[in-house]
Enzyme design. Sequence first.
Site, PDB file in Angstrom:
ATOM      1  CB  CYS A  36     -56.333  18.818  11.261  1.00 46.87           C
ATOM      2  SG  CYS A  36     -57.920  17.915  10.812  1.00 46.87           S
ATOM      3  CB  CYS A  81     -55.408  14.083  10.201  1.00 43.12           C
ATOM      4  SG  CYS A  81     -55.283  15.697   9.315  1.00 43.12           S
ATOM      5  CB  CYS A  88     -58.384  13.865   7.325  1.00 43.19           C
ATOM      6  SG  CYS A  88     -58.872  15.499   8.317  1.00 43.19           S
ATOM      7  CB  CYS A 138     -63.984  32.590   8.921  1.00 41.55           C
ATOM      8  SG  CYS A 138     -65.356  32.785  10.264  1.00 41.55           S
ATOM      9  CB  CYS A 141     -57.945  18.828   6.623  1.00 39.90           C
ATOM     10  SG  CYS A 141     -56.546  18.139   7.330  1.00 39.90           S
TER      11      CYS A 141
END
Length: 132
Positions: free
Chosen positions: A48, A51, A100, A120, A97
């Site tokens: 991510c 984060c 976060c 995707c 995510c």
Amino acid sequence: MSDKIEKDDDAWRDQLDPLQYEVTRKGATERAFANKYWDHKEAGTYHCICCGTPLFSSASKYDSGSGWPSYYEPIDPANITVHQDLSHSMVRDEVLCAKCDAHLGHVFPDGPAPTGLRYCINSASLDFKKAK
């Protein structure tokens, strides 16, 4: 997933470039075939951008022909959450995510074995770490 990360809008704007911010914090979508990782083939993991949570492995990445990085499974299902997205007059499953709440992309039921899923994902939501 524990230790949820919460920041105000200004903190996210300071941390991310404009495209990363629009994609991850506002749910935008980057252009197909014109993004950083759609045809990326190095071995490693995709984290991510907000984060650092590990999200997808290059081992589950495949060419879906969609123009965005596509994976058939996350590294750990606990690192993502999926919510129904009714925007743009469509019903889709949005991928976020879990740590976060960054918008990553969408998951579709048209992927390859073994899962039959296609995650995707926007390149702007990812940071690649090369395998050692």
